[in-house]
Write a protein that holds these residues in place. Structure first.
Motif, PDB file in Angstrom:
ATOM      1  N   GLY A   4       3.390  -6.596   0.836  1.00 23.03           N
ATOM      2  CA  GLY A   4       2.849  -5.257   0.648  1.00 23.03           C
ATOM      3  C   GLY A   4       1.937  -5.192  -0.566  1.00 23.03           C
ATOM      4  O   GLY A   4       1.979  -6.055  -1.454  1.00 23.03           O
ATOM      5  N   LEU A  63       7.735  -1.707  -1.567  1.00 22.33           N
ATOM      6  CA  LEU A  63       7.015  -2.410  -0.506  1.00 22.33           C
ATOM      7  C   LEU A  63       7.726  -3.688  -0.087  1.00 22.33           C
ATOM      8  O   LEU A  63       8.374  -4.354  -0.897  1.00 22.33           O
ATOM      9  CB  LEU A  63       5.603  -2.740  -0.973  1.00 22.33           C
ATOM     10  CG  LEU A  63       4.731  -1.544  -1.377  1.00 22.33           C
ATOM     11  CD1 LEU A  63       3.334  -2.011  -1.698  1.00 22.33           C
ATOM     12  CD2 LEU A  63       4.717  -0.480  -0.288  1.00 22.33           C
ATOM     13  N   ARG A 101       3.242  -0.509   3.946  1.00 19.40           N
ATOM     14  CA  ARG A 101       2.856  -1.835   3.481  1.00 19.40           C
ATOM     15  C   ARG A 101       1.626  -1.762   2.569  1.00 19.40           C
ATOM     16  O   ARG A 101       1.455  -2.619   1.709  1.00 19.40           O
ATOM     17  CB  ARG A 101       2.547  -2.759   4.661  1.00 19.40           C
ATOM     18  CG  ARG A 101       3.751  -3.048   5.550  1.00 19.40           C
ATOM     19  CD  ARG A 101       3.423  -4.091   6.582  1.00 19.40           C
ATOM     20  NE  ARG A 101       3.059  -5.372   5.965  1.00 19.40           N
ATOM     21  CZ  ARG A 101       3.949  -6.301   5.603  1.00 19.40           C
ATOM     22  NH1 ARG A 101       5.247  -6.090   5.781  1.00 19.40           N
ATOM     23  NH2 ARG A 101       3.545  -7.429   5.054  1.00 19.40           N
TER      24      ARG A 101
END
Length: 226
Positions: A86, A82, A62
Motif C-alpha cells: 500500500g 495499509l 491500498r
C-alpha cells in the motif's frame, strides 16, 4: 442533561483516547518533534487519527491521498492502516514541514509506504494519477472545492473522502462569520451537498482540539460532470 464544557469534553476525549487509542511512543515523539520545530499544533486529535486509520482499513484502501502533511502524524496513522504494497501520497506546501514529517515517518518505520510531494496542493494535484481509495483533505480551507474536485477526478466510485475542520468552533453556521477559512469550508460543504459525484454527511466533534467537525463522503461516480 448538562451542557458540554471545554473541561468536560477534554476529560471525555482523554478518557476515550486512553481507553481506545492508547499510548504510542513513536506517535507521541512525532508530536514533540513537531512542536520543537515550531509547527502549529493543528494535527488531528488521537481519537480522530484512529478514526482515519479505521476508515482506511474498512475501505480496504491500498492507495491513500493526503492533502496537508504537517509533521506526518496523521500520515503515520494512514500508512499503518495499509496492507503490504500500500502507498500514501501526501502533499505538503512547506518544505520545512516535509522535513519534519520525513524524520517522523522514518522513526515510525513507514517511510517506504509514503511519498511526500512538496508543493501547493492546487499545483501538485493535476500531476497525480489515480485512482485513490481514500482521500484525506486537511490543508488550507480556502481551497476545499479545488481539493474536492481533485478527489473526484483522482478517485473511483466507492472512494472515501474525508474533509477535516468543517465546523470551525460553530462559525460555519454563523452568518456573521465571513473570514476566508469559514467561507472556504462553506463552499466545500455546499459542493458536497450539491455535486452528484458525492454522497456526504458531516459530524461535529468535541475533542482535544476543541469544537470542530469532519465531513465524510463516498464518491459515487468519478466521471460525472460537476
Amino acid at each position: 442533561m448538562p451542557a458540554p464544557t471545554p473541561d468536560g469534553w477534554r476529560a471525555v476525549d482523554t478518557y476515550l483516547a486512553d481507553l481506545l487509542v492508547g499510548h504510542d511512543d513513536v506517535l507521541e515523539q512525532a508530536l514533540r518533534d513537531q512542536d520543537a520545530a515550531g509547527l502549529p499544533s493543528i494535527e488531528v486529535a488521537p481519537v480522530n487519527a484512529k478514526f482515519l486509520h479505521l476508515l482506511a482499513r474498512i475501505a480496504g484502501a491500498r492507495r491513500v491521498l493526503e492533502i496537508g502533511t504537517l509533521g506526518g502524524y496523521s500520515t503515520i496513522w494512514l500508512a499503518r492502516a495499509l496492507p503490504e504494497g500500500g502507498r500514501v501520497t501526501t502533499i505538503e506546501a512547506e518544505p520545512a514541514n516535509a522535513d519534519v514529517a520525513r524524520r517522523n515517518l522514518a522513526r515510525a518505520g513507514v517511510q517506504h509506504r509514503v511519498e511526500i510531494v512538496v508543493g501547493r496542493g492546487a499545483d501538485v494535484l493535476p500531476t497525480l494519477t489515480g485512482p485513490f481509495d481514500l482521500v484525506f483533505i486537511d490543508a488550507d480551507k480556502e481551497s476545499n472545492t479545488i481539493y474536492l474536485d481533485a478527489a473526484a477526478r483522482l478517485g473511483r466510485p466507492g472512494t472515501v473522502v474525508v474533509v477535516d475542520n468543517v465546523v470551525r468552533s460553530g462559525r460555519v453556521a454563523d452568518p456573521t462569520a465571513r473570514d476566508t477559512q469559514v467561507e472556504g469550508v462553506r463552499r466545500g460543504l455546499e459542493m458536497l451537498g450539491s455535486d452528484p459525484r458525492f454522497d456526504a454527511t458531516a459530524l461535529q466533534t468535541l475533542d482535544a482540539k476543541g469544537w470542530d467537525g469532519i465531513a465524510v463522503a463516498l464518491l459515487t461516480d468519478a466521471d460525472a460532470p460537476a
